[in-house]
Design an enzyme around this catalytic site. Structure first.
Site: not given
Ligand code: EPZ
Length: 419
Positions: A398, A116, A305, A22-23, A121
């Site tokens: 999802r 969420c 995840d 998915k990702n 996020r």
């Molecule tokens: C991706 O989300 C995945 N989603 C998530 O999978 C996964 O849990 C996550 O990466 C971590 O591996 C997709 O790829 C569509 P991040 P993403 O930006 O990119 C902080 C699932 O279940 N952050 O790597 O949104 C954030 O709050 C989903 O399939 C900021 O602070 O995650 C988090 O604490 C859930 N500012 C950390 O970084 C930003 O601008 C990592 O988030 C961006 C992120």
């Protein structure tokens, strides 16, 4: 709303094939905005989130066709550049449309994704990077309005290795003038899969899979031809844990050892027997599950995840385990539902202490987010004393394609029924 009914206590046996990730699918589909013509992507999983991004892009004028398992995408005519709130709020990853739209059109209007269940996020790192590339943005009525006349490459350091942030800026950088360097970038396999697709379109990208990615912008791009998505490592890990928690023997076709090394190490420590096979991994659950501590980390560390799913396993392990969630600030929502099934878990900040019990107890429980619902399904597959009822399984749909059918093929007594 539909729910799942599960009668636990049966070891799962047989072979299951994982779907495309998915990702990886979400950024790959978004990347088709970068240039016109007919793109084709293989192994796109049938998931609610994929429907959502297709709906948003269709409203923009993108054409989708499904032909014998291949998704064909044409973005010749992009009539509008808006990703509406009512769709974005159901899938935060819609932010992935921002980078390709500013690269292709020089403008975009994306509803600011809300938080969420698992956390706030934020997308501040995405926006900070785009601003460094010359994009002007302002927030109006909950929408990020972006405009740029001359998108330029930049040297960008991510405070946190954000997965979709790395992907978003990689796509913007492909359309920018000059070179972009992404430092402290995410190393997830899905990031590398997107880079592989962009290279197949004519982009010049190096360093994906490491913490420094270099993109030479402004290359002539052509459509992706038959890009095959990487297998879903989170679905694979979910089945591996299913084998461990039911004491089963499952052959998981399509998964890749190198995407799951941290999970394999922890499951072997818990007593599972894991063998590399030609088509994937064979996982035999232990007679007695040993308790193991985990700490979630960016790739190649233990994936956040799979934290909820691994916690379900530790609920029936011999001894106590400590589970630390370091990626998201609120990813223990599944704990209260697992406790309804008799689990002995106490939370201390971002750590959960799990004291193993002999068995979990069947009960009605509520899914709250995608991976928490998978954790409750695994708990139900182990639970004794009747039928577990997992409500609000739309969360599951999802990110998992026909999960109950795959579990049924492994001998599980699980049914989807109207809510
Ligand atoms: C991706 O989300 C995945 N989603 C998530 O999978 C996964 O849990 C996550 O990466 C971590 O591996 C997709 O790829 C569509 P991040 P993403 O930006 O990119 C902080 C699932 O279940 N952050 O790597 O949104 C954030 O709050 C989903 O399939 C900021 O602070 O995650 C988090 O604490 C859930 N500012 C950390 O970084 C930003 O601008 C990592 O988030 C961006 C992120």
């Amino acid at each position: 709303m539909e729910k799942m009914l599960i009668e636990g206590g049966r070891p799962l046996k047989g072979t299951v094939t994982v779907s495309g990730a998915k990702n990886a699918a979400l950024p790959a589909i978004a990347a088709c905005l970068l240039t016109g013509g007919w793109h084709s992507i293989k192994d796109v999983p049938r998931l609610k989130d994929i429907q959502t991004i297709k709906s948003i892009m269709t409203k923009m004028g993108v054409i989708f066709k499904e032909e014998d398992g291949v998704l064909r995408i044409n973005s010749d005519e992009i009539k509008e550049h808006v990703a509406p709130y009512d769709l974005v709020r159901t899938m935060r990853a819609s932010i992935l449309l921002l980078g390709p739209l500013v690269a292709r059109l020089g403008r975009a209007s994306i509803s600011m994704p809300g938080g969420c269940a698992i956390g706030a996020r934020p997308v501040d790192l995405h926006l900070k990077a785009l601003a460094a590339m010359g994009v002007e943005m302002f927030l109006d009525k909950g929408y990020i309005n972006a405009k740029v006349d001359n998108l330029r490459g930049a040297d960008i350091f991510f405070d946190i290795p954000t997965v979709t942030g790395t992907e978003n800026i990689m796509m913007a950088a492909v359309g920018a003038k000059g070179k972009t360097v992404l430092r402290n970038s995410a190393k997830e396999p899905e990031v590398s899969d997107l880079a592989r697709m962009l290279r197949s379109m004519g982009a010049r990208i190096e360093g994906d899979g490491t913490d420094t990615i270099v993109i030479e912008g402004n290359q002539d791009l052509h459509p992706a031809e038959g890009h095959t998505l990487v297998p879903d490592r989170i679905e694979s890990g979910t089945f591996m844990i299913a084998s461990a928690i039911t004491g089963g023997e499952i052959m998981i076709d399509g998964c890749r050892y190198e995407h799951l090394a941290s999970v394999i190490e922890k499951l072997q420590a818990a007593g599972a027997r894991i063998e590399k096979r030609e088509k994937g991994l064979f996982v035999a659950g232990p007679r007695v599950i040993q308790s193991v501590d985990i700490e979630t980390m960016p790739f190649p560390g233990f994936p956040t995840d799979l934290q909820a799913q691994f916690m379900a396993l530790m609920c029936v392990a011999n001894g106590s385990s400590i589970i630390r969630e370091t990626v998201f600030e609120n990813r223990f929502i599944h704990v209260s539902e697992l406790k309804r099934m008799g689990a002995d878990i106490s939370i201390h900040g971002n750590q959960a202490i799990v004291r193993g019990r002999d068995h979990l107890l069947a009960a009605p429980v509520m899914a709250t987010d995608l991976r928490a619902s998978a954790s409750l399904i695994l708990a139900g597959l182990e639970a004794r004393g009747g039928t577990t009822e997992v409500r609000r399984v739309y969360h599951l749909d999802r990110g998992y394609e026909a999960l109950e059918k795959k579990f049924q093929s492994l001998g599980a007594r699980i049914w989807r029924v109207p809510g």
